[in-house]
Structures are given as structure tokens and as C-alpha cells.
Design an enzyme around this catalytic site. Sequence first.
Site, short mmCIF file in Angstrom:
data_model
loop_
_atom_site.label_atom_id
_atom_site.label_comp_id
_atom_site.label_asym_id
_atom_site.label_seq_id
_atom_site.Cartn_x
_atom_site.Cartn_y
_atom_site.Cartn_z
N GLY A 239 51.87 42.62 54.77
CA GLY A 239 53.30 42.35 54.67
C GLY A 239 53.48 41.07 53.54
O GLY A 239 54.64 40.89 53.13
N GLY A 275 48.71 45.48 51.75
CA GLY A 275 48.81 46.78 50.99
C GLY A 275 49.33 46.19 49.58
O GLY A 275 48.57 45.75 48.63
N ARG A 276 50.63 45.80 49.78
CA ARG A 276 51.17 45.54 48.54
C ARG A 276 50.65 44.53 47.78
O ARG A 276 50.56 44.48 46.45
CB ARG A 276 52.76 45.16 49.09
CG ARG A 276 53.56 44.79 47.59
CD ARG A 276 54.90 44.42 48.12
NE ARG A 276 55.55 45.13 49.32
CZ ARG A 276 56.50 46.13 49.15
NH1 ARG A 276 56.60 46.54 47.87
NH2 ARG A 276 56.79 46.80 50.30
N CYS A 344 67.62 64.90 37.77
CA CYS A 344 69.17 65.06 37.78
C CYS A 344 69.74 64.49 39.17
O CYS A 344 69.84 65.02 40.25
CB CYS A 344 69.45 66.79 37.98
SG CYS A 344 68.64 67.39 36.49
#
Length: 415
Positions: A239, A275-276, A344
Site C-alpha cells: 500500500g 507492489g506499487r 475506440c
Amino acid sequence: MDYFSYRDSELWVEGAPLRKIAEAVGTPAFVYSSAALRDNLAAYDKAFAQVPHLVCYSVKAASSLAILALVAKGGRGADVVSGGELYRALKAGVPAGKIVYSGVGKTAGEMAEALDAGIMLFNVESEPELDLLSRVARERSKKAPVAVRVNPDVDPGTHPYVATGLRESKFGLPPDAALALCLRASQDPALEVLGVDCHIGSQLTSAAPFAAAVERLAVLVGDLSARGVKLRYLDLGGGLGINYNGESPPTPAEYAAAVIKASDGLGLTLVLEPGRSVVGNACVMLTTVLYDKNVGGGRPRFVIVDGAMSDLLRPSLYGAYHGIVPVRKTGAPEIKVSVVGPVCESGDFLARDRPLQTVVPGDLLAVGSAGAYGFSMSSNYNSRTRAAEVLVDGGAFRVVRDRESYDDLTRGEHF
Ligand SMILES: *Cc1c(COP(=O)(O)O)cnc(C)c1O
């Protein structure tokens, strides 16, 4: 972007010019710095050196085998949230005994795979999940190592999609229910209660919510101990935030100071699941300008590039900010543009109303902070082949995941 810096107007990663990498592998491409990954992992071990701990890198942030192998080589473990991530972690050489398995929806098949592998810990998130795990363990004459995930009802002050420790979120159990579940599990011969865990959210920019969560977990640990249930692990989840656009999240050292204080005296091994903060700023996504679409009349000016929401979903999904810089600074004036991909959807953008050096088709751009939830969230939407991944080490670089081919795109399809 410490490992990404300009030399004579050209953007380099470590000892390699990004232009060279783009020429060799094409774009879009995710380019990771080994040095940054190693340093970011080491920062956690250094910060927690004074207490027993294990860093279990959160595989979902970036899950390619080369990254997991680098994690494993450093002696770290992994936090997985699916059978597929377990498969990847094991294949990359992460020892099963250093793998924790989180997530609210584990299937019986996934539990069996993890039990057979001999993982360190199941982070159990509900009563029915615990019952199923017990049954699967019994069928296999195994004892499942269990931690119960607590939802401490702490506001992490982050994007609602990645706030996971609020009472209304699907994750974990309130402390009283977690206590009851731990007690029940402790009576079950097919289960071994080894810990409690939490993961309150992602991209936190303050240490206070972490400390508040740990304080709630510490109370639970005390209650369990008083009832004769002695634990081994306190899993704090991941976190820690990163700097995308001027944020100043706590460093691992500041984070460690806060949570070590809150867990002081419990005598438990801390499990960390970053993680981040390991991979986010260790990577850029290279993309090539296709068109400068400038219709005038006060309408937005669009820089259309070959990278899209199918490659980097975060801007579309969370409205997330990613810095975008030219790989070569030309000195051309900056103008305000929106950087968009070929998909798109009007929601397909990498940046909106951003000052950027005036570009021409063929120019290379580097999208910053792209390592976490970048490639791992990419898709084949619009039947786009997924990007290549490149790992840089010093002046050397190698493709660690090939760009997908059209054959890859239709693999497994029948008509
Ligand atoms: C996603 C996740 C992590 C990693 O979170 P980061 O914010 O990337 O550090 C850790 N643990 C669990 C259980 C997760 O779901």
C-alpha cells in the site's frame, strides 16, 4: 524517476538510451530498471532490519517472470491473489515457503494447488472460505497455514477503487468476527492459525492509516494470545504510495518506523506485501507519436500515440496521472495537448490538457511511473497485441516478454 535521466537532451535508463531500446524492440514497450527494482526492494529490508520480517512482493503489480525472478534472487517471497500468480511465482523460483495467498475468492482448485505447493500462508477473508479451505486440506491430509484478514475500518485516503480497509469494502472481516474465526480455526485439526493480516489500500501517501490499522491488529493479537492462540505472523499488506505527480509518500524507513512502533512487543514476524512502491517508478512505457491532430476552433489538440488504455489502463480506470516526457528534448515550445491512444473509446487517454513539447509523428514519448498495474492490467481490447517488456541492467537490456503476435492474439480460438 531516479534511474531515468537526461544526458545531452536524450532520456536514458541506467546506462542505456531509451531511443536505442525503442529502435530494437519497437513501441509500445514497458522498460524496467533492474537497479531501481533492486534498490526499492532493498529499501524495505533495510528499513525493517531491526525486526524479523519477510518481504513478499505483490505479484499483481507487475507479474512477468523476469521481475519475479529478480525478487526471488534477492531472497524475497511473493504475495499472490490467484492460481495463475502462484504458478508464475513458483515458475520464477520463489520458494513456496515464502508465498502468501490473499484474495476474497479463492476456488477449491486454487487452494489445492497452493496446499500441494506448500505455501507459507493463506490469508483467509471469510468464514465460508475458511470452511472450504479446511475441507480441501482434510481431503489432502494436509494442514493449511492460515492468517485471517482483518478489515480494520481505516480510511487510507486514496482512490475509492483501491481503498480496501473500509467497512463497506469486500475485503477482510471486522476485528470481532476475525477473532471468532481465528478461535474456530484454532480448534480445527486441518488448520493451523499462524497470523492475522490486513491490506487497507493502495497508493497511501501518509503513514498514519497504516499505524492505525496495526494498532487495531495488535489488540486482536493480544485478545487471541489471552485465549491461548499464539501467532507467528503479522501481515501488514502493501500500500505504500509513490510519486506520480508531486506526491510525497512516506519512505519505507518512515513507514517502518510507524508500523514497528505500533507492533512493538508482539514478538511476531512482520510480513510486508509491497507492489506499487517496488515497481511503479522503476519503469516507463515507451510510445511513438502517430499524429498531431489539431482541428482548431478551441477544440482540444490531440497527440495520438501507439500506446493506449489497453496497454496502460490507469488513466482511464482511475483518472490517474502519469507524467509524459519526450525521449529527446528538442527545445520546441510546449503546448497544451491530450495524449490519446488508438482505442475506440473517448476514455482512451494517457494524459489530458497537459503541456508537452511540440511533437511530430515518429517522436518517442516516455510515460512515467508505468511499472505498477501497467502491463499487468493490459488487455487485448480492440484486438491490440500486448506490448513488449524490457529489463535493463546497467548498459544492457533484454526483452523479457515478447510483443504479442497475431498468432498469440487468436491462440485457443476455434471456428
Ligand atoms: C494489491 C495488494 C498488495 C499490493 O499493494 P500495493 O499498493 O501495490 O503495494 C498487497 N497485498 C494485497 C493483499 C493486495 O491485494
